[in-house]
Design an enzyme around this catalytic site. Sequence first.
Site, PDB file in Angstrom:
ATOM      1  N   ARG A  37       0.710  -1.478   0.440  1.00  0.00           N
ATOM      2  CA  ARG A  37       0.030   0.113   0.444  1.00  0.00           C
ATOM      3  C   ARG A  37       1.361   1.249  -0.019  1.00  0.00           C
ATOM      4  O   ARG A  37       0.301   2.351  -0.722  1.00  0.00           O
ATOM      5  CB  ARG A  37      -1.184   0.455   1.597  1.00  0.00           C
ATOM      6  CG  ARG A  37      -1.877  -1.452   0.558  1.00  0.00           C
ATOM      7  CD  ARG A  37      -3.603  -0.713   1.230  1.00  0.00           C
ATOM      8  NE  ARG A  37      -3.990  -1.632   1.174  1.00  0.00           N
ATOM      9  CZ  ARG A  37      -4.702  -2.185   2.077  1.00  0.00           C
ATOM     10  NH1 ARG A  37      -4.765  -2.354   3.938  1.00  0.00           N
ATOM     11  NH2 ARG A  37      -5.714  -3.274   1.773  1.00  0.00           N
ATOM     12  N   LYS A 202     -20.783 -15.705  -0.688  1.00  0.00           N
ATOM     13  CA  LYS A 202     -22.140 -15.122  -0.399  1.00  0.00           C
ATOM     14  C   LYS A 202     -22.627 -14.716  -2.007  1.00  0.00           C
ATOM     15  O   LYS A 202     -21.874 -13.471  -2.472  1.00  0.00           O
ATOM     16  CB  LYS A 202     -22.694 -14.402   0.899  1.00  0.00           C
ATOM     17  CG  LYS A 202     -21.585 -15.344   2.621  1.00  0.00           C
ATOM     18  CD  LYS A 202     -21.893 -14.372   2.970  1.00  0.00           C
ATOM     19  CE  LYS A 202     -21.697 -14.755   4.622  1.00  0.00           C
ATOM     20  NZ  LYS A 202     -22.210 -14.265   5.218  1.00  0.00           N
ATOM     21  N   GLY A 352     -10.137  -7.479  -3.426  1.00  0.00           N
ATOM     22  CA  GLY A 352      -9.854  -8.637  -2.377  1.00  0.00           C
ATOM     23  C   GLY A 352      -9.279 -10.152  -2.173  1.00  0.00           C
ATOM     24  O   GLY A 352      -8.751 -10.756  -2.648  1.00  0.00           O
ATOM     25  N   GLY A 375     -13.596  -4.032  -0.621  1.00  0.00           N
ATOM     26  CA  GLY A 375     -14.532  -2.381  -0.266  1.00  0.00           C
ATOM     27  C   GLY A 375     -15.416  -1.326  -1.305  1.00  0.00           C
ATOM     28  O   GLY A 375     -16.252  -1.312  -1.656  1.00  0.00           O
TER      29      GLY A 375
END
Length: 395
Positions: A37, A202, A352, A375
């Site tokens: 990062r 999910k 992710g 996110g």
Amino acid sequence: MAKKTIADVDPKGKVVLMRVDFNVPQDDSGAITDDRRIRMAMPSIESVVKRGGKLILMSHLGRPKGNGPEPKYTLAPTAKRLGELLQQDVAFASDTVGADAETKVASLQEGEVLVLENVRFNEGEKTGDAGFAAKLAGWADIYCNDAFGTCHRTDASMLAVPLAMGSKDKVVGFLVAKEIQYLSDTISAPERPFVAILGGAKVSDKINVINNLLGICDKVLIGGAMAYTFSLARGGKVGKSLVELDKVELAKELIAKGGDKLVLPVDTHCGDAFSGNCNKQVVAAGHIPDGWEGFDIGPETAQQYAELLHSAKTVVWNGPMGVFEMPPFDSGTKRVAKAIADSSATSIIGGGDSAAAIEQLGFADQVTHVSTGGGASLSMLEGERFQAVDVLDDK
Ligand code: AMP
């Protein structure tokens, strides 16, 4: 509309306040275990330093309570690491808007860098406090947002600070500019066929992404455990596979809305226990025997998906096709990753697990863009607008 970037302003002799994402993973001793990062913010940082700007960096790290310093979440190690990468001294303030920050900001010279302590040590960061934001904005001539991972948030350093800058320059850094270019601009005017491939655990995490992409893609391919909830919605048998019973109705609605656009697996690689050494078999989708569990798309599905990806001109991928951490149930994810890497499409990999998978498989440099945000990248794929970006200057 495209946003002004840090390259569009002249930072010479000016104070640049840059929001970066230095939320790096650390071990128990506080050592940084992955400095990616920090490295990703380097182009924007170097652009200011080389042109003689006085650079103040602010970031969050972890989730401190917001009522003062917590040693575990100090940004001091990131300032040290940045100094090594830049090969110059980097100052560090032991507070964000306190006396130490104030003194160090006042003594910043052209080409120098100061890292402020974790913005989340201050209650005002989460509450969007105007006084806290005004103090930070008051120091700066130019505000720059290069913290893509936090762009979907409205914390003070992301929103109240640029608002408090008034008519002063407010720009994006190179990292944020690139993320917007691919996750928003390319997707809203894609070359067709535009194929999205979505997986992961999910349905509930991806409902809005599926909904948004069904509106703009030519095909949306489904994999991962998500597929078993869709299978139930079609009256299939899923054994003891991971499903979300409360999302079956919603899956039915998505199937109805999607029509031929929504493509579901035709076969499933299952096992009788959650282990790479379990007994295995490939069955037709919707025919998973009792006591068995789906862990990956089957070979016929992988082949079909690879062919659809090959003929695409734009591809978006988010979420693995199976339990890719547990071979041999990584094979569907591998097949899809290879098909994306081999295709000449503009390929965008959501953050992710799919970003991790493409890196792990060594294909990261064969795709167009690997998003750095988890996110934030999902929110962009949901078609959400980011207030933190909207308030910055247009080109
Ligand atoms: P997500 O964070 O929603 O993208 O989900 C990623 C996780 O989903 C990974 O850890 C995968 O192991 C898991 N996953 C994907 N397919 C399956 C499956 N068939 N059964 C259980 N877990 C799965």
